[in-house]
Design a protein around this motif. Structure first.
Motif, PDB file in Angstrom:
ATOM      1  N   LEU A 377      91.251  11.455  54.735  1.00 32.31           N
ATOM      2  CA  LEU A 377      90.014  11.358  55.516  1.00 32.31           C
ATOM      3  C   LEU A 377      90.213  10.509  56.773  1.00 32.31           C
ATOM      4  CD1 LEU A 377      87.143  12.374  55.442  1.00 32.31           C
ATOM      5  CD2 LEU A 377      86.470  10.287  54.240  1.00 32.31           C
ATOM      6  N   LYS A 378      90.911   9.365  56.582  1.00 32.15           N
ATOM      7  CA  LYS A 378      91.112   8.440  57.714  1.00 32.15           C
ATOM      8  C   LYS A 378      91.856   9.142  58.859  1.00 32.15           C
ATOM      9  CE  LYS A 378      92.811   3.744  58.520  1.00 32.15           C
ATOM     10  NZ  LYS A 378      94.164   3.729  59.031  1.00 32.15           N
ATOM     11  N   LYS A 379      92.869   9.893  58.486  1.00 32.52           N
ATOM     12  CA  LYS A 379      93.670  10.584  59.511  1.00 32.52           C
ATOM     13  C   LYS A 379      92.838  11.662  60.211  1.00 32.52           C
ATOM     14  CE  LYS A 379      98.008  12.940  60.328  1.00 32.52           C
ATOM     15  NZ  LYS A 379      99.300  13.330  59.819  1.00 32.52           N
ATOM     16  N   SER A 380      91.978  12.352  59.445  1.00 38.52           N
ATOM     17  CA  SER A 380      91.106  13.355  60.066  1.00 38.52           C
ATOM     18  C   SER A 380      90.188  12.699  61.087  1.00 38.52           C
ATOM     19  CB  SER A 380      90.255  14.062  59.016  1.00 38.52           C
ATOM     20  OG  SER A 380      91.058  14.897  58.227  1.00 38.52           O
ATOM     21  N   PHE A 381      89.623  11.536  60.711  1.00 34.06           N
ATOM     22  CA  PHE A 381      88.731  10.834  61.634  1.00 34.06           C
ATOM     23  C   PHE A 381      89.476  10.410  62.899  1.00 34.06           C
ATOM     24  CE2 PHE A 381      85.465  10.661  58.389  1.00 34.06           C
ATOM     25  CZ  PHE A 381      84.310  10.593  59.150  1.00 34.06           C
ATOM     26  N   GLU A 382      90.691   9.878  62.702  1.00 26.86           N
ATOM     27  CA  GLU A 382      91.457   9.422  63.868  1.00 26.86           C
ATOM     28  C   GLU A 382      91.810  10.583  64.791  1.00 26.86           C
ATOM     29  OE1 GLU A 382      93.567   5.570  61.738  1.00 26.86           O
ATOM     30  OE2 GLU A 382      94.730   7.412  62.053  1.00 26.86           O
ATOM     31  N   SER A 383      92.252  11.699  64.204  1.00 29.79           N
ATOM     32  CA  SER A 383      92.620  12.868  65.018  1.00 29.79           C
ATOM     33  C   SER A 383      91.392  13.417  65.739  1.00 29.79           C
ATOM     34  CB  SER A 383      93.215  13.976  64.161  1.00 29.79           C
ATOM     35  OG  SER A 383      94.316  13.502  63.456  1.00 29.79           O
ATOM     36  N   GLY A 384      90.306  13.553  64.963  1.00 30.08           N
ATOM     37  CA  GLY A 384      89.085  14.126  65.529  1.00 30.08           C
ATOM     38  C   GLY A 384      88.553  13.303  66.692  1.00 30.08           C
ATOM     39  N   ASN A 385      88.629  11.998  66.562  1.00 28.00           N
ATOM     40  CA  ASN A 385      88.095  11.098  67.579  1.00 28.00           C
ATOM     41  C   ASN A 385      88.809  11.264  68.913  1.00 28.00           C
ATOM     42  OD1 ASN A 385      86.479   9.159  68.581  1.00 28.00           O
ATOM     43  ND2 ASN A 385      87.407   7.442  67.494  1.00 28.00           N
ATOM     44  N   LYS A 386      90.055  11.725  68.865  1.00 26.54           N
ATOM     45  CA  LYS A 386      90.827  11.880  70.114  1.00 26.54           C
ATOM     46  C   LYS A 386      90.477  13.180  70.846  1.00 26.54           C
ATOM     47  CE  LYS A 386      94.806   9.132  68.837  1.00 26.54           C
ATOM     48  NZ  LYS A 386      95.621   9.243  67.635  1.00 26.54           N
ATOM     49  N   VAL A 387      90.047  14.179  70.109  1.00 24.17           N
ATOM     50  CA  VAL A 387      89.918  15.500  70.745  1.00 24.17           C
ATOM     51  C   VAL A 387      88.505  16.083  70.741  1.00 24.17           C
ATOM     52  CG1 VAL A 387      92.324  16.115  70.275  1.00 24.17           C
ATOM     53  CG2 VAL A 387      90.566  16.715  68.607  1.00 24.17           C
ATOM     54  N   ALA A 388      87.581  15.457  70.019  1.00 26.76           N
ATOM     55  CA  ALA A 388      86.264  16.096  69.886  1.00 26.76           C
ATOM     56  C   ALA A 388      85.141  15.072  69.970  1.00 26.76           C
ATOM     57  CB  ALA A 388      86.191  16.848  68.560  1.00 26.76           C
ATOM     58  N   ARG A 389      83.929  15.574  70.213  1.00 25.93           N
ATOM     59  CA  ARG A 389      82.766  14.684  70.307  1.00 25.93           C
ATOM     60  C   ARG A 389      82.214  14.342  68.938  1.00 25.93           C
ATOM     61  NH1 ARG A 389      78.713  17.036  72.149  1.00 25.93           N
ATOM     62  NH2 ARG A 389      79.439  19.151  72.474  1.00 25.93           N
ATOM     63  N   GLN A 390      82.435  15.235  67.969  1.00 24.33           N
ATOM     64  CA  GLN A 390      81.930  14.968  66.627  1.00 24.33           C
ATOM     65  C   GLN A 390      82.845  15.604  65.581  1.00 24.33           C
ATOM     66  OE1 GLN A 390      77.889  16.376  66.988  1.00 24.33           O
ATOM     67  NE2 GLN A 390      78.550  17.994  68.355  1.00 24.33           N
ATOM     68  N   ILE A 391      82.664  15.169  64.346  1.00 29.25           N
ATOM     69  CA  ILE A 391      83.515  15.703  63.274  1.00 29.25           C
ATOM     70  C   ILE A 391      82.619  16.350  62.218  1.00 29.25           C
ATOM     71  CG2 ILE A 391      83.576  13.459  62.066  1.00 29.25           C
ATOM     72  CD1 ILE A 391      86.476  14.143  61.231  1.00 29.25           C
ATOM     73  N   VAL A 392      83.069  17.480  61.702  1.00 26.51           N
ATOM     74  CA  VAL A 392      82.344  18.152  60.618  1.00 26.51           C
ATOM     75  C   VAL A 392      83.220  18.058  59.374  1.00 26.51           C
ATOM     76  CG1 VAL A 392      81.353  20.334  59.803  1.00 26.51           C
ATOM     77  CG2 VAL A 392      81.296  19.773  62.247  1.00 26.51           C
ATOM     78  N   LEU A 393      82.694  17.422  58.326  1.00 30.88           N
ATOM     79  CA  LEU A 393      83.471  17.287  57.090  1.00 30.88           C
ATOM     80  C   LEU A 393      83.201  18.495  56.203  1.00 30.88           C
ATOM     81  CD1 LEU A 393      82.851  13.508  56.381  1.00 30.88           C
ATOM     82  CD2 LEU A 393      84.763  14.581  57.594  1.00 30.88           C
TER      83      LEU A 393
END
Ligand code: AMP
Length: 429
Positions: A377-393
């Motif tokens: 989960l942590k890695k998904s959040f870190e990756s998402g934060n670099k490329v997108a405005r929001q994350i969908v779990l």
């Protein structure tokens, strides 16, 4: 093992910079469309003779800067041939005009191109060995009005509108007339005479140019030579009545539509084919290579290439320099566009359904970056934060319930969203 790199004078264009290139190209396409131009794409290499005859043997481009090779015959039916990577695109367009008999339509041809050009110049900021030009040509038989000064003024007004549409401020338009094919030799003779007593005090390049191509002396940038150049005869005093009237009409039309310009008596440009109107747009922010674009009339080029009489006018914009100018103007602005959402499958079993959901969201026009179910989960959040405005779990629970968790990276807000409302929600934030 040594690492291979891009060849000197060439470079890779990477995101996010390529967004700016695409912006420049799409703006140019839409402006050209408003003036009713169509696109032409000519080959990147041509018969060497095209440039030798069209651009001129004595020009710097042809004498020093072309990438030329002998192309071997691969079959008995073929002949070995000298080929050259195009150093500019006007000669290719005029060759195509002749080859496809476009003059026989009786209409003006209004053609634009976007593509790479190749010159073996000394690389520096704003000067590359593979560079990109956006250009256009207006060419046709005289009966189609191809010699009219209105065409020159319209092309210049279109360029001013394009730079304005791109948001480039602070450009200067320099224009001049280099006279018709009959005015020019008279002036060149005068220039030769005037240079004789003084050329010994000038730089070595000018000494060579005085012999081979005296007009190019006017282009010299060496500070010590400037005093002498200022005393040389001006081409404006050698123009015949028709060329003088043509130039006056171009200026009057520019005045009428409020496009500002500066008459620069020394603007002769580097290529042999230019006649009458020549022009250049410069920009102060570019440093030594300050020409954003250049162009002019080439009333005799088609005939020089063995074609029918087909006067024309065109220009080539240095796209690399346009982008440099825009980058300097937008310094500090975040160029990269963020995706609307990063879709994070929580476990590899969710990868396939996540791809299906991403497909649906993308078909709705959303920009989606798809993660990977093997990420914690942590890695998904870190990756998402670099490329997108929001994350969908997207986990097993979400798959079953149809309710997704969406977190907005800038506000930190986390919400539960039913699948039916997901598109609207992602679009609205
Ligand atoms: P020219 O074909 O020489 O009239 O050049 C037209 C425009 O192309 C110039 O005003 C420059 O903006 C651009 N240009 C020419 N040569 C280069 C180069 N080696 N690297 C980058 N841009 C160039």
């Amino acid at each position: 093992m040594s690492i291979l790199k891009a060849v000197r004078g060439t470079r890779d264009l990477l995101p996010p910079e390529t967004e700016l290139w695409n912006y420049v190209e799409s703006t140019a396409r839409s402006v050209f469309a408003r003036y009713n131009f169509g696109e032409i794409r000519t080959p990147v290499f041509e018969d060497t003779q095209l440039f030798a005859r069209g651009v001129g043997e004595e020009t710097d481009i042809v004498s020093k800067e072309m990438y030329t090779w002998e192309d071997r015959a691969r079959a008995q039916s073929e002949k070995a041939q000298s080929l050259t990577l195009r150093p500019e695109n006007t000669a290719g367009v005029v060759r195509a005009y002749i080859e496809h008999k476009l003059g026989e339509t009786g209409q003006l041809q209004k053609l634009y191109y976007i593509g790479p050009q190749f010159r073996r110049e000394r690389p520096q900021k704003g000067r590359y060995r593979q560079f990109y030009q956006i250009g256009a040509e207006v060419i046709g038989p005289p009966s189609a009005g191809s010699e009219s000064p209105l065409r020159d003024a319209e092309v210049l007004e279109m360029l001013a509108s394009l730079l304005d549409a791109l948001g480039i401020s602070g450009w200067t338009l320099n224009i001049n007339s280099v006279g018709s094919a009959s005015d020019r030799p008279l002036y060149v003779e005068k220039l030769r005479e005037a240079l004789k007593p003084v050329v010994g005090q000038m730089c070595v390049d000018c000494q060579r140019r005085a012999e081979t191509n005296p007009l190019r002396v006017l282009d010299c940038k060496v500070p010590e030579d400037q005093g002498i150049i200022d005393t040389l005869p001006r081409i404006a005093d050698s123009l015949d009545e028709a060329s003088t009237a043509h130039f006056a009409a171009v200026c009057a039309a520019l005045d009428a539509c409020g496009v500002p310009y500066h008459r620069n008596h020394r603007l002769v440009r580097g290529l042999d084919y230019y006649t009458r109107t020549t022009f250049e747009f410069t920009h102060g922010g570019l440093g030594a290579q300050n020409a954003l674009l250049g162009g002019g009339r080439y009333d005799g080029l088609s005939e020089m290439l063995g074609g029918p009489k087909a006067p024309g006018i065109g220009f080539a914009i240095g796209e690399d320099r346009l982008v440099l100018t825009l980058e300097a103007q937008r310094a500090g602005e975040h160029l990269a566009e963020l995706a609307d959402a990063y879709l994070a499958p929580m476990g590899t079993a969710l990868d396939a359904p996540a791809l299906a959901l991403a497909r649906e969201l993308r078909r709705e026009g959303l920009r989606i970056d798809l993660g990977d179910g093997s990420f914690r989960l942590k890695k998904s959040f870190e990756s998402g934060n670099k490329v997108a405005r929001q994350i969908v779990l997207f986990g097993e629970d979400e798959l079953q319930s149809g309710i997704l968790t969406v977190k907005n990276f800038s506000t930190g807000e986390q919400t539960k969203v039913p699948r039916e409302q997901l598109v609207a929600m992602l679009k609205s934030t």
